[in-house]
Design an enzyme around this catalytic site. Structure first.
Site, PDB file in Angstrom:
ATOM      1  N   ARG A 132      12.151  -0.679  10.030  1.00 51.19           N
ATOM      2  CA  ARG A 132      11.207  -0.177  11.039  1.00 51.19           C
ATOM      3  C   ARG A 132      11.227  -1.090  12.252  1.00 51.19           C
ATOM      4  O   ARG A 132      11.288  -2.302  12.112  1.00 51.19           O
ATOM      5  CB  ARG A 132       9.796  -0.177  10.447  1.00 51.19           C
ATOM      6  CG  ARG A 132       9.502   1.036   9.616  1.00 51.19           C
ATOM      7  CD  ARG A 132       8.234   0.888   8.831  1.00 51.19           C
ATOM      8  NE  ARG A 132       7.087   0.398   9.605  1.00 51.19           N
ATOM      9  CZ  ARG A 132       5.850   0.335   9.118  1.00 51.19           C
ATOM     10  NH1 ARG A 132       5.603   0.718   7.880  1.00 51.19           N
ATOM     11  NH2 ARG A 132       4.859  -0.124   9.854  1.00 51.19           N
TER      12      ARG A 132
ATOM     13  N   ARG B  93      -8.770   1.376   9.895  1.00 57.02           N
ATOM     14  CA  ARG B  93      -8.285   0.054  10.280  1.00 57.02           C
ATOM     15  C   ARG B  93      -9.246  -0.693  11.182  1.00 57.02           C
ATOM     16  O   ARG B  93      -8.969  -1.843  11.554  1.00 57.02           O
ATOM     17  CB  ARG B  93      -6.966   0.209  11.019  1.00 57.02           C
ATOM     18  CG  ARG B  93      -5.733  -0.128  10.203  1.00 57.02           C
ATOM     19  CD  ARG B  93      -4.548   0.056  11.103  1.00 57.02           C
ATOM     20  NE  ARG B  93      -3.367  -0.629  10.714  1.00 57.02           N
ATOM     21  CZ  ARG B  93      -2.392  -0.086   9.980  1.00 57.02           C
ATOM     22  NH1 ARG B  93      -2.512   1.111   9.508  1.00 57.02           N
ATOM     23  NH2 ARG B  93      -1.314  -0.790   9.728  1.00 57.02           N
TER      24      ARG B  93
ATOM     25  N   LYS C 199       0.821  -1.222   0.000  1.00 58.19           N
ATOM     26  CA  LYS C 199       0.000   0.000   0.000  1.00 58.19           C
ATOM     27  C   LYS C 199       0.853   1.269   0.000  1.00 58.19           C
ATOM     28  O   LYS C 199       0.572   2.203  -0.723  1.00 58.19           O
ATOM     29  CB  LYS C 199      -0.897   0.078   1.248  1.00 58.19           C
ATOM     30  CG  LYS C 199      -1.907  -1.015   1.393  1.00 58.19           C
ATOM     31  CD  LYS C 199      -2.878  -0.705   2.537  1.00 58.19           C
ATOM     32  CE  LYS C 199      -2.228  -0.554   3.902  1.00 58.19           C
ATOM     33  NZ  LYS C 199      -1.607  -1.740   4.461  1.00 58.19           N
TER      34      LYS C 199
ATOM     35  N   ARG D  71      11.852  -5.405   3.994  1.00 59.76           N
ATOM     36  CA  ARG D  71      11.589  -3.976   3.783  1.00 59.76           C
ATOM     37  C   ARG D  71      12.617  -3.082   4.490  1.00 59.76           C
ATOM     38  O   ARG D  71      12.980  -3.328   5.635  1.00 59.76           O
ATOM     39  CB  ARG D  71      10.186  -3.670   4.308  1.00 59.76           C
ATOM     40  CG  ARG D  71       9.742  -2.256   4.099  1.00 59.76           C
ATOM     41  CD  ARG D  71       8.258  -2.163   4.061  1.00 59.76           C
ATOM     42  NE  ARG D  71       7.621  -2.389   5.361  1.00 59.76           N
ATOM     43  CZ  ARG D  71       6.315  -2.325   5.536  1.00 59.76           C
ATOM     44  NH1 ARG D  71       5.516  -2.103   4.522  1.00 59.76           N
ATOM     45  NH2 ARG D  71       5.786  -2.521   6.732  1.00 59.76           N
TER      46      ARG D  71
ATOM     47  N   ARG E 251       1.048  -8.077  13.997  1.00 53.54           N
ATOM     48  CA  ARG E 251       0.361  -7.082  13.162  1.00 53.54           C
ATOM     49  C   ARG E 251      -0.587  -7.760  12.183  1.00 53.54           C
ATOM     50  O   ARG E 251      -1.680  -7.253  11.913  1.00 53.54           O
ATOM     51  CB  ARG E 251       1.382  -6.227  12.407  1.00 53.54           C
ATOM     52  CG  ARG E 251       2.070  -5.227  13.328  1.00 53.54           C
ATOM     53  CD  ARG E 251       3.283  -4.604  12.684  1.00 53.54           C
ATOM     54  NE  ARG E 251       2.976  -3.829  11.507  1.00 53.54           N
ATOM     55  CZ  ARG E 251       3.850  -3.584  10.525  1.00 53.54           C
ATOM     56  NH1 ARG E 251       5.077  -4.059  10.589  1.00 53.54           N
ATOM     57  NH2 ARG E 251       3.499  -2.857   9.509  1.00 53.54           N
TER      58      ARG E 251
HETATM   59  P1  AMP Z   1       1.462   1.187   9.050  1.00 55.91           P
HETATM   60  O1  AMP Z   1       2.640   2.016   8.685  1.00 55.91           O
HETATM   61  O2  AMP Z   1       0.201   1.620   8.336  1.00 55.91           O
HETATM   62  O3  AMP Z   1       1.704  -0.292   8.948  1.00 55.91           O
HETATM   63  O4  AMP Z   1       1.172   1.501  10.616  1.00 55.91           O
HETATM   64  C1  AMP Z   1       2.123   1.178  11.608  1.00 55.91           C
HETATM   65  C2  AMP Z   1       1.449   1.053  12.965  1.00 55.91           C
HETATM   66  O5  AMP Z   1       0.847   2.311  13.323  1.00 55.91           O
HETATM   67  C3  AMP Z   1       0.313   0.054  13.030  1.00 55.91           C
HETATM   68  O6  AMP Z   1       0.772  -1.272  13.248  1.00 55.91           O
HETATM   69  C4  AMP Z   1      -0.500   0.592  14.210  1.00 55.91           C
HETATM   70  O7  AMP Z   1       0.113   0.275  15.453  1.00 55.91           O
HETATM   71  C5  AMP Z   1      -0.383   2.098  14.014  1.00 55.91           C
HETATM   72  N1  AMP Z   1      -1.487   2.625  13.160  1.00 55.91           N
HETATM   73  C6  AMP Z   1      -1.373   3.147  11.905  1.00 55.91           C
HETATM   74  N2  AMP Z   1      -2.570   3.506  11.418  1.00 55.91           N
HETATM   75  C7  AMP Z   1      -3.473   3.199  12.374  1.00 55.91           C
HETATM   76  C8  AMP Z   1      -4.879   3.294  12.462  1.00 55.91           C
HETATM   77  N3  AMP Z   1      -5.627   3.787  11.470  1.00 55.91           N
HETATM   78  N4  AMP Z   1      -5.469   2.866  13.622  1.00 55.91           N
HETATM   79  C9  AMP Z   1      -4.759   2.386  14.639  1.00 55.91           C
HETATM   80  N5  AMP Z   1      -3.424   2.243  14.618  1.00 55.91           N
HETATM   81  C10 AMP Z   1      -2.767   2.643  13.493  1.00 55.91           C
END
Ligand code: AMP
Length: 218
Positions: free
Chosen positions: A162, A89, A14, A129, A173
């Site tokens: 990360r 989410r 994404k 990654r 996750r």
């Molecule tokens: P991502 O980069 O989108 O994979 O987000 C990394 C982490 O940020 C996720 O595993 C969550 O812990 C937190 N996070 C990101 N977006 C959200 C969301 N919309 N709701 C809740 N937690 C989020």
């Protein structure tokens, strides 16, 4: 104006697609994960709270996330549209977003795309990654390696992994995704177009860009 919601599990591609689409379409790429990582980096009160949750592979609360997205969508650059990556989410986030988006005047239909991939492939991809600590460019040691190991092609910055991309957190996750985010797909059932994440990045990009240009959801 373009309004695109990119759904899919962590590691499906994404972020890479959203960055490219944002450039192509001239609208901001809004990644809630990136906003949270910036807060962690700056050690703001939000960042301090979010770090532990993120490193455990869990979700930050719906209230906090809605505040973040509401504030971000109210900024002037969002008026010409946006690409949402990582939000919504949960079902509650999707409902709240729907209300917020319905308040936008003269807006075109929302394009909703789900990029899917099997859990095994997600783990493999996420483990490979790397991202640039300076400009945020994304690489993958398996299929998009930088020219020089651990050095960004664009800016020469150091590539890092990360902290939530370690294998143990990744599995959590993915479990969190299955439990809390997959139901969001049902919410968008009538509007979502599914895209197979195993395709080449170029093919996936063309498919999503085509859907957006056609201004339709399927
Ligand atoms: P991502 O980069 O989108 O994979 O987000 C990394 C982490 O940020 C996720 O595993 C969550 O812990 C937190 N996070 C990101 N977006 C959200 C969301 N919309 N709701 C809740 N937690 C989020």
């Amino acid at each position: 104006m373009v309004r695109l919601i990119l759904l899919g599990p962590p590691g499906a591609g994404k972020g890479t697609q959203a960055a490219r689409l944002a450039e192509e379409l001239g609208v901001p790429h809004i990644s809630t994960g990136a906003i949270l990582r910036q807060a962690v980096f700056e050690k703001t009160p939000l960042g301090v709270k979010a770090q532990e949750i993120m490193d455990a592979g869990q979700l930050v609360s719906d209230d906090i996330m809605f505040e973040i997205i509401r504030e971000r969508l109210s900024q002037p650059d969002s008026r010409k549209g946006y690409i949402l990556d990582g939000y919504p989410r949960t079902l509650a986030q999707a409902e709240a977003l729907d209300r917020l988006m319905s308040e936008e005047k003269d807006a075109p239909p929302v394009t909703v795309v789900n990029v899917d991939l099997s859990p095994e492939e997600l783990v493999r991809r996420i483990a490979g990654r790397r991202s640039c600590s300076n400009c945020g460019a994304i690489y993958n040691v398996h299929f998009k390696p930088p020219r020089r190991e651990d050095v960004c092609d664009n800016c020469g910055g150091a590539l890092t992994q990360r902290s939530d991309d370690r294998e143990e957190t990744v599995r959590e996750r993915i479990a969190t995704y299955e439990r809390q985010t997959r139901p969001v797909l049902d919410f968008y059932a009538a509007r979502v177009t599914r895209v197979d994440g195993r395709g080449s990045p170029d093919a996936i990009f063309e498919k999503i860009a085509g859907l957006v240009r056609a201004g339709k959801a399927r």
